[in-house]
Write a protein that holds these residues in place. Sequence first.
Motif, mmCIF file in Angstrom:
data_model
loop_
_atom_site.group_PDB
_atom_site.id
_atom_site.type_symbol
_atom_site.label_atom_id
_atom_site.label_comp_id
_atom_site.label_asym_id
_atom_site.label_seq_id
_atom_site.Cartn_x
_atom_site.Cartn_y
_atom_site.Cartn_z
ATOM 1 N N GLY A 43 0.654 4.894 4.420
ATOM 2 C CA GLY A 43 -0.399 4.388 3.547
ATOM 3 C C GLY A 43 -1.745 4.215 4.233
ATOM 4 O O GLY A 43 -1.824 3.814 5.404
ATOM 5 N N ILE A 100 -5.080 4.528 14.164
ATOM 6 C CA ILE A 100 -5.179 5.472 15.281
ATOM 7 C C ILE A 100 -4.591 6.821 14.843
ATOM 8 O O ILE A 100 -3.671 6.858 14.035
ATOM 9 C CB ILE A 100 -4.491 4.934 16.559
ATOM 10 C CG1 ILE A 100 -2.966 4.762 16.373
ATOM 11 C CG2 ILE A 100 -5.086 3.590 16.956
ATOM 12 C CD1 ILE A 100 -2.247 4.298 17.649
ATOM 13 N N GLY A 118 0.866 -1.174 0.000
ATOM 14 C CA GLY A 118 0.000 0.000 0.000
ATOM 15 C C GLY A 118 0.906 1.227 0.000
ATOM 16 O O GLY A 118 1.483 1.604 -1.009
ATOM 17 N N GLY A 119 1.101 1.823 1.203
ATOM 18 C CA GLY A 119 2.017 2.958 1.325
ATOM 19 C C GLY A 119 3.458 2.539 1.536
ATOM 20 O O GLY A 119 4.349 3.378 1.554
ATOM 21 N N GLY A 120 3.698 1.240 1.741
ATOM 22 C CA GLY A 120 5.062 0.729 1.915
ATOM 23 C C GLY A 120 5.688 1.073 3.257
ATOM 24 O O GLY A 120 6.903 1.020 3.414
ATOM 25 N N THR A 175 6.579 -5.881 5.345
ATOM 26 C CA THR A 175 5.694 -6.873 4.725
ATOM 27 C C THR A 175 5.294 -6.489 3.300
ATOM 28 O O THR A 175 4.784 -7.338 2.563
ATOM 29 C CB THR A 175 4.419 -7.086 5.574
ATOM 30 O OG1 THR A 175 3.803 -5.815 5.798
ATOM 31 C CG2 THR A 175 4.744 -7.720 6.914
ATOM 32 N N VAL A 217 -7.400 -4.848 -0.852
ATOM 33 C CA VAL A 217 -8.456 -3.830 -0.859
ATOM 34 C C VAL A 217 -8.090 -2.796 -1.931
ATOM 35 O O VAL A 217 -7.070 -2.118 -1.830
ATOM 36 C CB VAL A 217 -8.620 -3.161 0.516
ATOM 37 C CG1 VAL A 217 -9.693 -2.081 0.445
ATOM 38 C CG2 VAL A 217 -8.976 -4.202 1.564
ATOM 39 N N TYR A 268 -0.706 -3.116 19.579
ATOM 40 C CA TYR A 268 -1.397 -2.716 18.344
ATOM 41 C C TYR A 268 -0.705 -3.430 17.179
ATOM 42 O O TYR A 268 0.506 -3.322 17.021
ATOM 43 C CB TYR A 268 -1.304 -1.197 18.216
ATOM 44 C CG TYR A 268 -1.846 -0.595 16.947
ATOM 45 C CD1 TYR A 268 -2.909 -1.176 16.255
ATOM 46 C CD2 TYR A 268 -1.309 0.586 16.443
ATOM 47 C CE1 TYR A 268 -3.403 -0.601 15.097
ATOM 48 C CE2 TYR A 268 -1.805 1.169 15.287
ATOM 49 C CZ TYR A 268 -2.848 0.566 14.614
ATOM 50 O OH TYR A 268 -3.340 1.129 13.461
ATOM 51 N N ILE A 296 -0.704 9.990 11.733
ATOM 52 C CA ILE A 296 -0.125 11.297 12.101
ATOM 53 C C ILE A 296 1.033 11.692 11.183
ATOM 54 O O ILE A 296 1.637 12.740 11.382
ATOM 55 C CB ILE A 296 0.319 11.318 13.579
ATOM 56 C CG1 ILE A 296 1.480 10.347 13.847
ATOM 57 C CG2 ILE A 296 -0.857 11.003 14.488
ATOM 58 C CD1 ILE A 296 2.120 10.529 15.231
HETATM 59 C C1 LIG Z 1 6.101 7.013 9.841
HETATM 60 C C2 LIG Z 1 4.978 6.153 10.323
HETATM 61 C C3 LIG Z 1 3.928 6.722 11.002
HETATM 62 C C4 LIG Z 1 2.877 5.922 11.443
HETATM 63 N N1 LIG Z 1 1.834 6.506 12.116
HETATM 64 C C5 LIG Z 1 0.768 5.751 12.443
HETATM 65 C C6 LIG Z 1 -0.388 6.362 12.993
HETATM 66 O O1 LIG Z 1 -0.440 7.557 13.223
HETATM 67 N N2 LIG Z 1 -1.451 5.566 13.265
HETATM 68 C C7 LIG Z 1 -1.432 4.213 13.010
HETATM 69 O O2 LIG Z 1 -2.436 3.560 13.246
HETATM 70 N N3 LIG Z 1 -0.343 3.612 12.508
HETATM 71 C C8 LIG Z 1 0.744 4.351 12.207
HETATM 72 N N4 LIG Z 1 1.839 3.761 11.660
HETATM 73 C C9 LIG Z 1 1.860 2.295 11.487
HETATM 74 C C10 LIG Z 1 1.196 1.940 10.189
HETATM 75 O O3 LIG Z 1 -0.183 1.779 10.437
HETATM 76 C C11 LIG Z 1 1.752 0.616 9.617
HETATM 77 O O4 LIG Z 1 3.136 0.764 9.408
HETATM 78 C C12 LIG Z 1 1.040 0.223 8.337
HETATM 79 O O5 LIG Z 1 1.440 -1.087 8.007
HETATM 80 C C13 LIG Z 1 1.382 1.151 7.193
HETATM 81 O O6 LIG Z 1 0.556 0.899 6.089
HETATM 82 P P1 LIG Z 1 1.104 1.055 4.608
HETATM 83 O O7 LIG Z 1 0.000 0.806 3.669
HETATM 84 O O8 LIG Z 1 1.875 2.323 4.482
HETATM 85 O O9 LIG Z 1 2.185 -0.102 4.602
HETATM 86 P P2 LIG Z 1 2.495 -1.303 3.619
HETATM 87 O O10 LIG Z 1 3.846 -1.736 4.077
HETATM 88 O O11 LIG Z 1 2.307 -0.976 2.203
HETATM 89 O O12 LIG Z 1 1.413 -2.341 4.017
HETATM 90 C C14 LIG Z 1 1.498 -3.134 5.168
HETATM 91 C C15 LIG Z 1 0.691 -4.363 4.947
HETATM 92 O O13 LIG Z 1 -0.681 -4.007 4.943
HETATM 93 C C16 LIG Z 1 -1.351 -4.736 3.947
HETATM 94 N N5 LIG Z 1 -1.896 -3.807 2.961
HETATM 95 C C17 LIG Z 1 -1.532 -2.548 2.696
HETATM 96 N N6 LIG Z 1 -2.371 -2.008 1.805
HETATM 97 C C18 LIG Z 1 -3.263 -2.958 1.499
HETATM 98 C C19 LIG Z 1 -4.396 -3.007 0.660
HETATM 99 N N7 LIG Z 1 -4.806 -1.956 -0.045
HETATM 100 N N8 LIG Z 1 -5.092 -4.171 0.596
HETATM 101 C C20 LIG Z 1 -4.724 -5.248 1.318
HETATM 102 N N9 LIG Z 1 -3.667 -5.256 2.125
HETATM 103 C C21 LIG Z 1 -2.953 -4.111 2.227
HETATM 104 C C22 LIG Z 1 -0.375 -5.711 3.367
HETATM 105 O O14 LIG Z 1 -0.423 -6.924 4.080
HETATM 106 C C23 LIG Z 1 0.931 -5.027 3.614
HETATM 107 O O15 LIG Z 1 2.011 -5.913 3.687
HETATM 108 C C24 LIG Z 1 2.889 4.530 11.205
HETATM 109 C C25 LIG Z 1 3.961 3.961 10.514
HETATM 110 C C26 LIG Z 1 4.995 4.761 10.088
HETATM 111 C C27 LIG Z 1 6.142 4.127 9.386
#
Ligand SMILES: Cc1cc2nc3c(=O)[nH]c(=O)nc-3n(C[C@H](O)[C@H](O)[C@H](O)COP(=O)(O)OP(=O)(O)OC[C@H]3O[C@@H](n4cnc5c(N)ncnc54)[C@H](O)[C@@H]3O)c2cc1C
Length: 472
Positions: A131, A141, A66-68, A74, A192, A409, A126
């Motif tokens: 992503g 959160i 998603g956002g990586g 993962t 999703v 969490y 925040i």
């Molecule tokens: C700088 C930073 C700030 C953060 N702040 C917060 C915060 O304020 N609140 C909070 O709750 N969390 C926060 N987090 C934690 C964050 O929720 C997790 O790191 C989350 O995994 C990030 O999602 P992503 O889509 O960017 O990551 P990705 O690494 O792309 O995705 C993580 C996993 O989620 C799944 N996934 C992602 N997108 C999809 C999709 N569209 N469909 C199905 N599966 C999908 C996959 O299994 C993937 O491996 C933060 C993380 C970072 C690094």
Amino acid sequence: MSATQTPQTRPELLLPTSPDYDTARRIWNGAIDRRPACIARCLGVADVVAAVRFAREHDLEIAVRGGGHNVAGTAACDDGIVIDLSGMRAVWVDPAGRTAWVQGGALWGDVDHETQAHGLATTGGIVGHTGVGGLTLGGGIGFLMRKHGLAVDNLLAAEVVTADGSIVRASADEHPDLFWALRGGGGNFGVVTAFWFALHPLGPTVMAGPVFWAADDTADVLRFYRAFAAEAPDELGSVVRLGTVPPLPGIPEDLHWRPAVAVICCYAGAVEAGERAVRALRRFGTPLVDLLAPSSYDAFQGGMDDTVLHGWRYYWKGTTLPGLSDDAISVIADHAYAAGSPRSYVAMFHMGGAVARVAPDATAFAGRDVAHNIVIDAVWLPGERGAAETAWAQRFAHALQPHSAGGVYVNFLDSDDDSSRVREAYGDETYRRLAAVKAKYDPDNAFHHNKNIQPVTLRVDAELFVDRRELA
Ligand SMILES: Cc1cc2nc3c(=O)[nH]c(=O)nc-3n(C[C@H](O)[C@H](O)[C@H](O)COP(=O)(O)OP(=O)(O)OC[C@H]3O[C@@H](n4cnc5c(N)ncnc54)[C@H](O)[C@@H]3O)c2cc1C
């Protein structure tokens, strides 16, 4: 789609020989260096269907990006296929209905930017470059949660490509079991491709920002914050950040990198009411700098983006607190500034409010009753050694453990948090329910490169049977 694709085929498939491959395989956490066999750059749901079917036909390990930003990495895998949603960042707002459709690869900055154009917002993370996908599927959160609930509490429906390549819509009325599991169960149930969120009027100007105090004042600030947070109205979201003063615009240079504790607030209501709500905080002790002011919500949400840059190295440990006891405060004050890097920090989110008013079994998110969610972030630069930072985060988390509310969490788990920690994140009852939904929508566990929920298997069923016989 095939490995010998022509340029016209969809999705675009990057191979290790493709010019963009090295850039595309990188994720936010520079400590993760994985080399997938191919990266499917998807632009829409049909691309995702093709990518899932291709992966299943060729028995490829699947990672979904998603956002990586998952710190455990993962979103990237070795040898398999990355289903890359980073080209799917569109946001469509319905201002009259106060809802938004958000594509599965959007970032929170995209959502804040588009929704604020209509004076609307929903609970997100925040940091703007995180992503929507991973954050929402784990619960979500953020500053608005005490007023408006978690990201999943605002989720009205989702369009999902399941493990067999079907497109399904999950909502309270359609596939309600899947809808329940998506709201906390992570990326275990499919890809999703779009999220439908409820929006709320907000801003565009809100009372928001950080107040910093010197690190030596930490215990006093946290004891004050304990009472302040306990009495805070739902509108007041706050996060305590312990580390150093980041070198951000608006902060005097002589304070940059100085060890400090900050309380960052955002009031989800009228600016005047926000000013009243934060008055006591701003008057407490002798702040190093007070940046709490009427601000654009969109700009405030992006304010921390440059403190956690792409490509730096990251590791973290998460835990929860039932409250801020004097002992927990001592542990926090003792450990928070013992990191080697000035970039390492701790973020402590104040929960409660609307989050705690949703029934625990209404969604798969666990931990609605905890007072604070803590994440201890070890950060180091490329070329630096991360062992000392990692050890700091582990030592700190270990010291906090006796004060934990239990659980963690799921989005704050890291790569060394194994399956037992995933189970701990959900608790036995929610985990079993998730495992049953997993067995229905992904019985082969095709989506396992995540914080994995094991589908209920015959072996587990047999164990349950034995358990029941023993109980009888
Ligand atoms: C700088 C930073 C700030 C953060 N702040 C917060 C915060 O304020 N609140 C909070 O709750 N969390 C926060 N987090 C934690 C964050 O929720 C997790 O790191 C989350 O995994 C990030 O999602 P992503 O889509 O960017 O990551 P990705 O690494 O792309 O995705 C993580 C996993 O989620 C799944 N996934 C992602 N997108 C999809 C999709 N569209 N469909 C199905 N599966 C999908 C996959 O299994 C993937 O491996 C933060 C993380 C970072 C690094």
